[in-house]
Design a protein around this motif. Structure first.
Motif, PDB file in Angstrom:
ATOM      1  N   ARG A 117     -91.948  -6.832 -21.954  1.00  0.00           N
ATOM      2  CA  ARG A 117     -92.225  -5.301 -21.895  1.00  0.00           C
ATOM      3  C   ARG A 117     -92.535  -4.729 -23.503  1.00  0.00           C
ATOM      4  NH1 ARG A 117     -87.818  -3.106 -20.015  1.00  0.00           N
ATOM      5  NH2 ARG A 117     -87.113  -2.661 -22.221  1.00  0.00           N
ATOM      6  N   GLU A 118     -91.826  -5.077 -24.514  1.00  0.00           N
ATOM      7  CA  GLU A 118     -92.245  -4.519 -25.663  1.00  0.00           C
ATOM      8  C   GLU A 118     -93.539  -5.244 -26.207  1.00  0.00           C
ATOM      9  OE1 GLU A 118     -88.934  -5.348 -28.157  1.00  0.00           O
ATOM     10  OE2 GLU A 118     -87.529  -4.298 -27.005  1.00  0.00           O
ATOM     11  N   PHE A 119     -93.639  -6.395 -25.858  1.00  0.00           N
ATOM     12  CA  PHE A 119     -94.724  -7.123 -26.288  1.00  0.00           C
ATOM     13  C   PHE A 119     -96.083  -6.662 -25.652  1.00  0.00           C
ATOM     14  CE2 PHE A 119     -98.250 -10.284 -25.544  1.00  0.00           C
ATOM     15  CZ  PHE A 119     -98.323 -10.818 -26.867  1.00  0.00           C
ATOM     16  N   TYR A 120     -96.109  -6.185 -24.347  1.00  0.00           N
ATOM     17  CA  TYR A 120     -97.205  -5.795 -23.924  1.00  0.00           C
ATOM     18  C   TYR A 120     -97.440  -4.333 -24.168  1.00  0.00           C
ATOM     19  CZ  TYR A 120     -97.427 -10.126 -21.003  1.00  0.00           C
ATOM     20  OH  TYR A 120     -97.320 -11.260 -20.603  1.00  0.00           O
ATOM     21  N   GLU A 121     -96.596  -3.624 -24.438  1.00  0.00           N
ATOM     22  CA  GLU A 121     -96.463  -2.140 -24.861  1.00  0.00           C
ATOM     23  C   GLU A 121     -97.253  -2.150 -26.163  1.00  0.00           C
ATOM     24  OE1 GLU A 121     -92.879  -0.221 -24.239  1.00  0.00           O
ATOM     25  OE2 GLU A 121     -93.286  -0.309 -21.683  1.00  0.00           O
ATOM     26  N   GLU A 122     -96.628  -3.121 -26.959  1.00  0.00           N
ATOM     27  CA  GLU A 122     -97.142  -3.202 -28.530  1.00  0.00           C
ATOM     28  C   GLU A 122     -98.721  -3.495 -28.417  1.00  0.00           C
ATOM     29  OE1 GLU A 122     -94.920  -5.862 -30.725  1.00  0.00           O
ATOM     30  OE2 GLU A 122     -93.338  -4.786 -30.724  1.00  0.00           O
ATOM     31  N   HIS A 123     -99.019  -4.066 -27.284  1.00  0.00           N
ATOM     32  CA  HIS A 123    -100.823  -4.409 -27.260  1.00  0.00           C
ATOM     33  C   HIS A 123    -101.386  -3.647 -26.497  1.00  0.00           C
ATOM     34  CE1 HIS A 123     -99.014  -8.289 -29.082  1.00  0.00           C
ATOM     35  NE2 HIS A 123    -100.268  -8.361 -29.344  1.00  0.00           N
ATOM     36  N   GLY A 124    -101.179  -2.506 -26.142  1.00  0.00           N
ATOM     37  CA  GLY A 124    -101.745  -1.198 -25.221  1.00  0.00           C
ATOM     38  C   GLY A 124    -101.459  -1.235 -23.984  1.00  0.00           C
ATOM     39  N   PHE A 125    -100.718  -2.085 -23.299  1.00  0.00           N
ATOM     40  CA  PHE A 125    -100.680  -2.083 -22.054  1.00  0.00           C
ATOM     41  C   PHE A 125     -99.838  -0.898 -21.513  1.00  0.00           C
ATOM     42  CE2 PHE A 125    -101.951  -6.348 -22.558  1.00  0.00           C
ATOM     43  CZ  PHE A 125    -102.517  -6.902 -21.436  1.00  0.00           C
ATOM     44  N   GLU A 126    -100.055  -0.449 -20.254  1.00  0.00           N
ATOM     45  CA  GLU A 126     -99.191   0.789 -19.633  1.00  0.00           C
ATOM     46  C   GLU A 126     -98.268   0.330 -18.313  1.00  0.00           C
ATOM     47  OE1 GLU A 126    -101.069   4.498 -19.437  1.00  0.00           O
ATOM     48  OE2 GLU A 126    -101.857   4.323 -21.456  1.00  0.00           O
ATOM     49  N   LEU A 127     -97.090   0.575 -18.170  1.00  0.00           N
ATOM     50  CA  LEU A 127     -96.540   0.192 -16.841  1.00  0.00           C
ATOM     51  C   LEU A 127     -97.377   0.969 -15.853  1.00  0.00           C
ATOM     52  CD1 LEU A 127     -94.200  -1.129 -15.600  1.00  0.00           C
ATOM     53  CD2 LEU A 127     -93.038   0.905 -15.993  1.00  0.00           C
ATOM     54  N   ILE A 175     -86.629 -14.509  -6.052  1.00  0.00           N
ATOM     55  CA  ILE A 175     -86.568 -15.851  -6.843  1.00  0.00           C
ATOM     56  C   ILE A 175     -85.112 -16.180  -6.619  1.00  0.00           C
ATOM     57  CG2 ILE A 175     -86.269 -16.540  -9.242  1.00  0.00           C
ATOM     58  CD1 ILE A 175     -88.149 -14.532 -10.202  1.00  0.00           C
ATOM     59  N   GLY A 176     -84.794 -17.541  -6.254  1.00  0.00           N
ATOM     60  CA  GLY A 176     -83.547 -18.116  -6.104  1.00  0.00           C
ATOM     61  C   GLY A 176     -83.086 -17.300  -4.602  1.00  0.00           C
ATOM     62  N   GLY A 177     -83.864 -16.811  -3.698  1.00  0.00           N
ATOM     63  CA  GLY A 177     -83.219 -16.199  -2.763  1.00  0.00           C
ATOM     64  C   GLY A 177     -82.734 -14.978  -2.906  1.00  0.00           C
ATOM     65  N   GLN A 178     -82.967 -14.339  -3.853  1.00  0.00           N
ATOM     66  CA  GLN A 178     -82.677 -12.783  -4.164  1.00  0.00           C
ATOM     67  C   GLN A 178     -83.951 -12.209  -4.637  1.00  0.00           C
ATOM     68  OE1 GLN A 178     -79.450 -12.565  -7.131  1.00  0.00           O
ATOM     69  NE2 GLN A 178     -77.951 -13.506  -5.655  1.00  0.00           N
ATOM     70  N   ARG A 179     -83.870 -10.847  -4.140  1.00  0.00           N
ATOM     71  CA  ARG A 179     -84.938  -9.679  -4.693  1.00  0.00           C
ATOM     72  C   ARG A 179     -84.800  -9.497  -6.013  1.00  0.00           C
ATOM     73  NH1 ARG A 179     -89.128 -10.674  -1.892  1.00  0.00           N
ATOM     74  NH2 ARG A 179     -90.039  -8.489  -2.028  1.00  0.00           N
ATOM     75  N   ARG A 180     -85.820  -9.538  -6.953  1.00  0.00           N
ATOM     76  CA  ARG A 180     -85.703  -9.301  -8.353  1.00  0.00           C
ATOM     77  C   ARG A 180     -86.921  -8.192  -8.607  1.00  0.00           C
ATOM     78  NH1 ARG A 180     -80.941 -11.414 -10.178  1.00  0.00           N
ATOM     79  NH2 ARG A 180     -81.063 -13.577  -9.175  1.00  0.00           N
ATOM     80  N   ARG A 181     -86.680  -7.321  -9.549  1.00  0.00           N
ATOM     81  CA  ARG A 181     -87.675  -6.276  -9.679  1.00  0.00           C
ATOM     82  C   ARG A 181     -88.716  -6.872 -10.929  1.00  0.00           C
ATOM     83  NH1 ARG A 181     -88.915  -2.560  -7.019  1.00  0.00           N
ATOM     84  NH2 ARG A 181     -89.406  -0.610  -7.663  1.00  0.00           N
ATOM     85  N   GLU A 182     -89.862  -6.643 -10.532  1.00  0.00           N
ATOM     86  CA  GLU A 182     -90.943  -7.075 -11.085  1.00  0.00           C
ATOM     87  C   GLU A 182     -91.834  -5.910 -11.680  1.00  0.00           C
ATOM     88  OE1 GLU A 182     -93.863 -10.691 -10.024  1.00  0.00           O
ATOM     89  OE2 GLU A 182     -94.495  -9.077  -8.788  1.00  0.00           O
ATOM     90  N   VAL A 183     -92.540  -5.853 -12.820  1.00  0.00           N
ATOM     91  CA  VAL A 183     -93.102  -4.712 -13.398  1.00  0.00           C
ATOM     92  C   VAL A 183     -94.680  -5.248 -13.437  1.00  0.00           C
ATOM     93  CG1 VAL A 183     -91.272  -3.403 -14.040  1.00  0.00           C
ATOM     94  CG2 VAL A 183     -92.327  -5.295 -15.597  1.00  0.00           C
ATOM     95  N   VAL A 184     -95.659  -4.399 -13.543  1.00  0.00           N
ATOM     96  CA  VAL A 184     -96.918  -4.741 -13.873  1.00  0.00           C
ATOM     97  C   VAL A 184     -97.441  -3.915 -14.883  1.00  0.00           C
ATOM     98  CG1 VAL A 184     -99.072  -4.974 -12.845  1.00  0.00           C
ATOM     99  CG2 VAL A 184     -97.396  -5.567 -11.455  1.00  0.00           C
ATOM    100  N   TYR A 185     -98.223  -4.151 -15.964  1.00  0.00           N
ATOM    101  CA  TYR A 185     -98.638  -3.669 -17.277  1.00  0.00           C
ATOM    102  C   TYR A 185    -100.122  -3.847 -17.144  1.00  0.00           C
ATOM    103  CZ  TYR A 185     -93.953  -3.315 -18.865  1.00  0.00           C
ATOM    104  OH  TYR A 185     -92.538  -3.099 -18.848  1.00  0.00           O
ATOM    105  N   THR A 186    -100.687  -2.627 -17.400  1.00  0.00           N
ATOM    106  CA  THR A 186    -102.259  -2.675 -17.174  1.00  0.00           C
ATOM    107  C   THR A 186    -102.800  -2.088 -18.481  1.00  0.00           C
ATOM    108  OG1 THR A 186    -102.078  -2.352 -14.719  1.00  0.00           O
ATOM    109  CG2 THR A 186    -104.385  -1.932 -15.838  1.00  0.00           C
ATOM    110  N   LEU A 187    -104.145  -2.747 -18.678  1.00  0.00           N
ATOM    111  CA  LEU A 187    -104.724  -2.195 -20.076  1.00  0.00           C
ATOM    112  C   LEU A 187    -106.324  -2.439 -19.558  1.00  0.00           C
ATOM    113  CD1 LEU A 187    -105.212  -2.025 -22.917  1.00  0.00           C
ATOM    114  CD2 LEU A 187    -105.574  -4.723 -23.166  1.00  0.00           C
ATOM    115  N   GLU A 188    -106.691  -1.241 -19.696  1.00  0.00           N
ATOM    116  CA  GLU A 188    -108.049  -0.875 -19.473  1.00  0.00           C
ATOM    117  C   GLU A 188    -109.075  -1.422 -20.530  1.00  0.00           C
ATOM    118  OE1 GLU A 188    -109.303   0.102 -16.426  1.00  0.00           O
ATOM    119  OE2 GLU A 188    -107.477   0.550 -15.484  1.00  0.00           O
ATOM    120  N   LEU A 189    -110.068  -2.229 -20.443  1.00  0.00           N
ATOM    121  CA  LEU A 189    -110.879  -2.794 -21.406  1.00  0.00           C
ATOM    122  C   LEU A 189    -112.379  -2.058 -21.791  1.00  0.00           C
ATOM    123  CD1 LEU A 189    -110.361  -6.473 -20.692  1.00  0.00           C
ATOM    124  CD2 LEU A 189    -109.098  -5.123 -22.319  1.00  0.00           C
TER     125      LEU A 189
END
Length: 169
Positions: free
Chosen positions: A137-147, A155-169
Motif C-alpha cells: 500500500r505504501e509503495f503504490y501510494e508513494e508512486h501516485g496510485f490512489e485506492l 485464498i486457501g479456502g477463505q475470503r481475503r480483502r483485496e484492494v485496487v490502486y489506480t494511477l491515471e497516466l
C-alpha cells in the motif's frame, strides 16, 4: 542490477522469490496456504502462460553476486508481471525478496513495467494486492496510485480483502 524480460529458465527462481516474499509479507496466511498458493499461481503452466500471453510484460530484477574471485552468479531478487487490456494496465504481481527490500528494486521494476506497458497504449494503471500488505500500500501510494476499489478474493479456502490502486497516466 539488471531489469530484463523473464524467461522460462527463470521459473524456479521466480517461485523462490514469490515464496520468500509471501511468507514474509502475508503473516495472516498459514504456511501451507502460502505454499499451495505460490505453487498454483507460480507453477510452470501458469508462468508459461504469463510469459507468452500477448499484452503482457513479465520482468525480473537480477543482481550479480560474486561467489569467488573468479566466479559470478546472477540472482533474481525481484519480479513484476503486468498485462494490458484495452487502455488499462494491471500490475498483477510485484515481489522483491525480503533480503533486498528497500534497495530501490521495486521502484526500478515498476518504472520499467510502466514503460513497457505504455507501449500498448495504456492510459491508466491498476495495482492489485491483499489489503493486509502495508508495504505494498505504501509503495503504490508513494508512486501516485490512489485506492479506488476493494473486493474479496479466495485464498486457501477463505475470503481475503483485496484492494485496487489506480494511477491515471
Amino acid at each position: 542490477m539488471e531489469i530484463r524480460p523473464a524467461t522460462l529458465d527463470d521459473r524456479d527462481r521466480i517461485r523462490a522469490v514469490a515464496r520468500e516474499t509471501w511468507h514474509e509479507t502475508y503473516d495472516e496466511l498459514d504456511a501451507e496456504t502460502i505454499d499451495r498458493t505460490v505453487d498454483e499461481w507460480y507453477g510452470d503452466e501458469a508462468l508459461e502462460t504469463a510469459l507468452s500471453k500477448p499484452g503482457t510484460a513479465f520482468l525480473v530484477a537480477e543482481k550479480r553476486e560474486a561467489q569467488r574471485a573468479s566466479e559470478t552468479d546472477d540472482e533474481i531478487v525481484g519480479f513484476t508481471h503486468g498485462v494490458v487490456s484495452e487502455e488499462e494496465g494491471d500490475v498483477l504481481r510485484m515481489s522483491v525478496h525480503p533480503d533486498h527490500q528497500g534497495e530501490g528494486i521495486g521502484t526500478a521494476l515498476y518504472e520499467r513495467l510502466r514503460e513497457d506497458l505504455r507501449d500498448f497504449n495504456m492510459e491508466r494503471m491498476r495495482a492489485i494486492d491483499l489489503a493486509s500488505n502495508d508495504g505494498g500500500r505504501e509503495f503504490y501510494e508513494e508512486h501516485g496510485f490512489e485506492l479506488t476499489e476493494e473486493d474479496d478474493v479466495e485464498i486457501g479456502g477463505q475470503r481475503r480483502r483485496e484492494v485496487v490502486y489506480t494511477l491515471e497516466l
